[in-house]
Design an enzyme around this catalytic site. Structure first.
Site, PDB file in Angstrom:
ATOM      1  N   LYS A  27      15.776  49.719  52.714  1.00  0.00           N
ATOM      2  CA  LYS A  27      14.460  50.213  52.307  1.00  0.00           C
ATOM      3  C   LYS A  27      14.426  50.437  50.801  1.00  0.00           C
ATOM      4  O   LYS A  27      15.434  50.317  50.122  1.00  0.00           O
ATOM      5  CB  LYS A  27      14.137  51.505  53.056  1.00  0.00           C
ATOM      6  N   ARG A 145      12.702  67.083  60.696  1.00  0.00           N
ATOM      7  CA  ARG A 145      11.792  66.260  59.904  1.00  0.00           C
ATOM      8  C   ARG A 145      11.033  65.332  60.840  1.00  0.00           C
ATOM      9  O   ARG A 145       9.824  65.448  60.968  1.00  0.00           O
ATOM     10  CB  ARG A 145      12.578  65.480  58.835  1.00  0.00           C
ATOM     11  N   TYR A 270      11.966  62.931  19.247  1.00  0.00           N
ATOM     12  CA  TYR A 270      10.823  63.810  19.440  1.00  0.00           C
ATOM     13  C   TYR A 270      11.240  65.280  19.473  1.00  0.00           C
ATOM     14  O   TYR A 270      12.274  65.646  20.027  1.00  0.00           O
ATOM     15  CB  TYR A 270      10.109  63.477  20.759  1.00  0.00           C
ATOM     16  N   MET A 318       9.932  56.740  25.907  1.00  0.00           N
ATOM     17  CA  MET A 318       9.428  55.746  26.844  1.00  0.00           C
ATOM     18  C   MET A 318      10.184  54.421  26.742  1.00  0.00           C
ATOM     19  O   MET A 318      10.496  53.790  27.766  1.00  0.00           O
ATOM     20  CB  MET A 318       7.934  55.508  26.592  1.00  0.00           C
TER      21      MET A 318
END
Length: 375
Positions: A27, A145, A270, A318
């Site tokens: 998955k 769950r 930053y 980023m």
């Protein structure tokens, strides 16, 4: 992506659970490694575990005939017909799914191609005799769950077996804490599951996830469901996959696109979050959180350059990450650094980001280039 590592890890799981069949969990796009390349490398698995019908469709498009188990089961009208058309096996874990199955089969909509707007696909994998569909029933033994209460095993089995078209039935559960050695909850879950299936001893059962494959041999049973181990990721706190005999299947690298000199006292990145205590040679890597490298790692998190660990400085942005190359004056622009993988465990970077290696490998974004190797 190290295809040889995937194959070797599969063999290692088989060696740890030699009497069990192996469901390879693929998955999340093969845990971020790419579904198609992953299942082709793991084609010797007895079955694949997926999260959605769409994943099953992608696997069948490759022409593979392995059994495919949809771990989330059916969600809406038409799902059973799609699964039957593709020979997918649903996991049933809730009363609403039993109701949906009764409606679909009683109306005939569970037949391949019915009410889906599609022509029925020829099954790529063998169904049970007569075209019956294998079903997995999940019981909640302590994870709380998904799953039926253990005391409902007889009732649920009777309901499922009463439906037309149902073939072999399997029982399964999922562990909450199997990464802890000798964990009392896991031992209790094993006991509950064995008790709820005692009167159905001939029904195939599955308990063990990756952690239980390593920690709890008594849980191996008829089927083990391996996920993280296949990708070389540790399931034990404080250890990496290599400590358990597994090799990383993913190595993330990035290229140095600049090297600059910064004077003592100057800041980098930053927010002026890091300030140079000495004259510093700053390397700039073309990788950032838009690629899936976590912004949450702090200064000091290691990166591998020429097999030497150097620290990240400043904040991950980023597109860019800065590192301290002061002690490697010979390194030049254009060289490649390892962010995690071979030589630098993803589990260590996950810990630096206050998460787990699973999240990091699953978080690779579309702008990352994937390169397959056979090692």
């Amino acid at each position: 992506i190290h295809l040889g590592a995937l194959r070797g890890n599969l063999a290692r799981v088989r060696a740890l659970a030699p009497r069990s069949r192996l469901m390879a969990v693929v998955k999340a796009d093969g845990y971020g490694h790419g579904l198609e390349r992953t299942v082709l490398a793991l084609r010797e698995a007895d079955a694949f575990g997926v999260a959605s019908i769409a994943d099953g469709e992608r696997i069948r498009a490759l022409g593979l005939a392995n059994r495919i188990v949809v771990l989330s089961g059916i969600d809406e009208s038409g799902d059973l017909a799609r699964m039957r058309a593709l020979s997918l096996e649903p996991v049933i874990h809730h009363e609403s799914q039993l109701s949906l199955m009764r409606r679909e089969w009683s109306s005939g909509r569970a037949e391949p191609g019915a009410d889906t707007g599609q022509v029925a696909a020829a099954p790529m994998a063998p169904m049970a005799p007569g075209g019956a569909q294998a079903i997995w029933i999940k019981f909640d033994t302590g994870m709380h769950r998904l799953g039926f209460a253990p005391d409902r095993v007889s009732d649920v089995l009777a309901q499922v077996r009463d439906l037309p078209g149902v073939g072999p039935v399997h029982l399964m559960t999922h562990f909450a804490n199997s990464d802890v050695d000798a964990d009392p909850l896991t031992l209790d879950q094993i006991g509950r599951f064995e008790a709820c299936g005692a009167e159905f001893a001939q029904i195939p059962r599955s308990m063990a996830n990756s952690a239980a494959v390593v920690r709890f041999p008594a849980s191996h049973g008829d089927w083990v469901r391996a996920g993280g181990l296949l990708y070389g990721i540790s399931v034990v706190a404080g250890q990496c996959g290599a400590d358990l005999g597994f090799q990383p299947a993913m190595t993330l690298t990035a290229r140095l696109i600049a090297i600059n000199e910064v004077a003592a006292g100057e800041s980098v990145g930053y927010g002026q979050a890091w300030r140079a205590a000495r004259a510093t040679r700053v390397g700039v890597l073309a990788v950032g959180y838009a690629d899936g490298y976590p912004r949450s790692v702090g200064a000091g998190t290691p990166v591998l350059v020429r097999d030497v660990r150097v620290p990240i400085i400043g904040r991950v942005s980023m597109d860019l990450t800065t590192i301290d190359l002061t002690d490697l004056p010979e390194v030049e622009v254009g060289e490649v650094a390892v962010l995690w993988g071979r030589g630098l465990p993803v589990e260590e970077i996950g810990a630096a980001a206050a998460t787990i290696g699973y999240e990091l490998v699953c978080g690779m974004t579309r702008r990352v280039d994937f390169v397959e190797t056979d090692d």
